[in-house]
Design a protein around this motif. Structure first.
Motif, short mmCIF file in Angstrom:
data_model
loop_
_atom_site.label_atom_id
_atom_site.label_comp_id
_atom_site.label_asym_id
_atom_site.label_seq_id
_atom_site.Cartn_x
_atom_site.Cartn_y
_atom_site.Cartn_z
N ALA A 127 0.83 -1.21 0.00
CA ALA A 127 0.00 0.00 0.00
C ALA A 127 0.86 1.26 0.00
O ALA A 127 0.55 2.24 -0.68
N MET A 130 2.01 1.64 -3.56
CA MET A 130 0.91 1.86 -4.51
C MET A 130 0.30 3.25 -4.35
O MET A 130 -0.17 3.84 -5.32
N LYS A 131 0.29 3.75 -3.11
CA LYS A 131 -0.27 5.10 -2.88
C LYS A 131 0.53 6.17 -3.61
O LYS A 131 0.00 7.25 -3.89
N GLN A 133 1.71 5.81 -6.57
CA GLN A 133 1.55 5.60 -8.01
C GLN A 133 0.20 6.15 -8.47
O GLN A 133 -0.82 5.92 -7.79
N GLU A 134 0.22 6.84 -9.59
CA GLU A 134 -1.03 7.45 -10.07
C GLU A 134 -2.14 6.42 -10.25
O GLU A 134 -3.29 6.64 -9.89
N ARG A 135 -1.73 5.23 -10.78
CA ARG A 135 -2.73 4.20 -11.04
C ARG A 135 -2.97 3.27 -9.84
O ARG A 135 -3.72 2.30 -9.94
N GLY A 136 -2.33 3.59 -8.71
CA GLY A 136 -2.55 2.78 -7.51
C GLY A 136 -2.10 1.34 -7.70
O GLY A 136 -1.02 1.09 -8.24
N LEU A 175 -8.82 2.45 2.59
CA LEU A 175 -8.16 2.87 1.34
C LEU A 175 -9.14 3.28 0.24
O LEU A 175 -8.72 3.54 -0.89
N THR A 178 -8.39 6.14 -1.99
CA THR A 178 -7.14 6.09 -2.76
C THR A 178 -7.39 5.19 -3.98
O THR A 178 -8.49 4.66 -4.15
N ALA A 179 -6.34 5.00 -4.79
CA ALA A 179 -6.49 4.10 -5.95
C ALA A 179 -5.97 2.70 -5.63
O ALA A 179 -5.65 1.92 -6.53
N VAL A 180 -5.89 2.39 -4.33
CA VAL A 180 -5.43 1.06 -3.93
C VAL A 180 -6.65 0.22 -3.54
O VAL A 180 -7.48 0.65 -2.75
N ARG A 181 -6.75 -0.98 -4.11
CA ARG A 181 -7.88 -1.86 -3.82
C ARG A 181 -7.39 -3.11 -3.09
O ARG A 181 -6.28 -3.57 -3.32
#
Ligand SMILES: NC(=O)c1ccc[n+]([C@@H]2O[C@H](COP(=O)([O-])OP(=O)(O)OC[C@H]3O[C@@H](n4cnc5c(N)ncnc54)[C@H](OP(=O)(O)O)[C@@H]3O)[C@@H](O)[C@H]2O)c1
Length: 323
Positions: A127, A130-131, A133-136, A175, A178-181
């Motif tokens: 996480a 990934m946070k 990164q634009e694309r998560g 999350l 954010t873009a993190v799944r």
């Protein structure tokens, strides 16, 4: 849909055998770039060769997921090699069979260290990257049907997998902006070397509990989650069925699962073993465990129908008691 995995950077823990190994092979075919982690380096190297033959770029990082520093180093090496992390599969896990009295307390702690804290370490490392990164990115936590229902004689494992489900759910909510799944995959009994690797205090040899599903099926679901993550997904019909029976008839469910636990043991005697809890073992480096997951579909169907019939019968009896 799988086209989205082309060039994606995916970290897989527990890649040296079973579900993790099959996931790596399927990802290699889909064109992903892979970071392969587990404790055993030799099977990781042979997997690396297979993945590279399929055209994938691969990095091997021997890692004990119970060790937070090693997991942080895994993330750092992944980013140094490939520049980002698009997916992280927290798949490493260990199993222990034994009664409450016969299972030593250190085994309960070690299962939490590997199965639960291993996931916490991986999720935090993934996480954090990934946070940025634009694309998560997508974190896939492989728990078990034992994160939803309980398995008699596997209380340490059941507790560790319940913890993974609760943790995954809370972090997923956290999350959301954010873009993190975060996705939680809950397989039923799978044909892998997990049971020959297991710690065992029952006096009898362990095997996969019936009905047994294939690791290919689980790996396919993990790939689906990496592309289109869902909060939670079961693999194998028994996982949601057992949950439903527990919900409507908890007492019946307990008796049913106690019987089901017997399908976990062979008649052959087995000396007490810590299995691969603390140190990896040399055997069991392939995808399959030899329980014929896919080839015995008819056995699975009969087992499911029998279980359902038994469950329905006991349910009616239980409801009558309270009528
Ligand atoms: N098989 C099933 O019926 C089933 C059902 C539901 C869920 N699951 C879950 O699926 C996951 C994969 O298990 P599997 O069935 O594929 O069994 P497996 O073949 O035994 O795979 C477990 C993997 O975890 C690795 N591992 C164990 N301890 C580790 C540690 N401390 N640090 C790093 N890696 C470690 C093992 O490799 P090393 O020994 O080389 O480290 C191995 O690669 C586990 O989380 C398991 O709980 C399995």
């Amino acid at each position: 849909m799988r086209k989205k995995l082309k060039d994606a950077v995916i970290v897989i823990t527990g890649a040296s055998s079973g579900i993790g190994r099959e996931t790596a092979l399927q990802l290699a075919k889909a064109g992903a770039r892979l970071v392969l982690a587990a404790r055993r380096e030799d099977p990781l190297r042979s997997l690396q060769e297979e993945c590279e033959q399929a055209g994938a770029q691969c990095l091997v990082v021997p890692t004990d997921v119970a060790n937070e520093d090693e997991v942080s180093a895994l993330a750092t090496q992944a980013v140094q090699a490939f520049g980002r992390i698009d997916g992280w599969v927290n798949n490493a896990g260990v199993y222990a069979l034994g009664s409450l009295e016969k299972t030593p307390i250190h085994v309960y702690r070690r299962l939490m260290d590997v199965n639960y804290f291993g996931v916490v370490h991986g999720t935090r490392a993934a996480a954090a990257q990934m946070k940025t990164q634009e694309r998560g990115g997508v974190i896939v936590n492989v728990s078990s049907e034992a994160s939803n229902v309980s398995v008699a004689l596997a209380s340490a494992y059941t507790a560790s997998k319940h913890a993974v489900r609760g943790f995954s759910s809370a972090v997923r909510q956290e999350l959301l902006d954010t873009a993190v799944r975060v996705s939680n995959v809950m397989p039923a009994g799978i044909d892998t070397p997990l049971f020959e690797h297991a710690a065992n205090y029952t006096g009898k040899e362990a095997k996969a509990p019936e009905p047994v599903y294939s690791p290919e099926k689980v790996a396919g679901v993990i790939l689906d989650m990496l592309v289109r993550p869902q909060a939670e997904i079961y693999v194998g019909a028994t996982a949601p069925l057992f949950g439903a029976i527990r919900h409507v008839a908890p007492a019946t469910f307990d008796r049913m699962m106690r019987k089901q636990a017997k399908s976990h043991l062979k008649e052959a005697p087995q000396a007490v073993t810590e299995g691969n809890l603390y140190h990896p073992v040399s055997h069991g480096t392939s995808v399959h465990g030899g329980y014929h997951g896919r080839s015995k579909q008819w056995v699975r169907r009969i087992a499911v129908v029998t279980t359902l019939g038994f469950g329905a019968y006991r349910l009616v009896r239980e409801l009558r008691q309270y009528a």
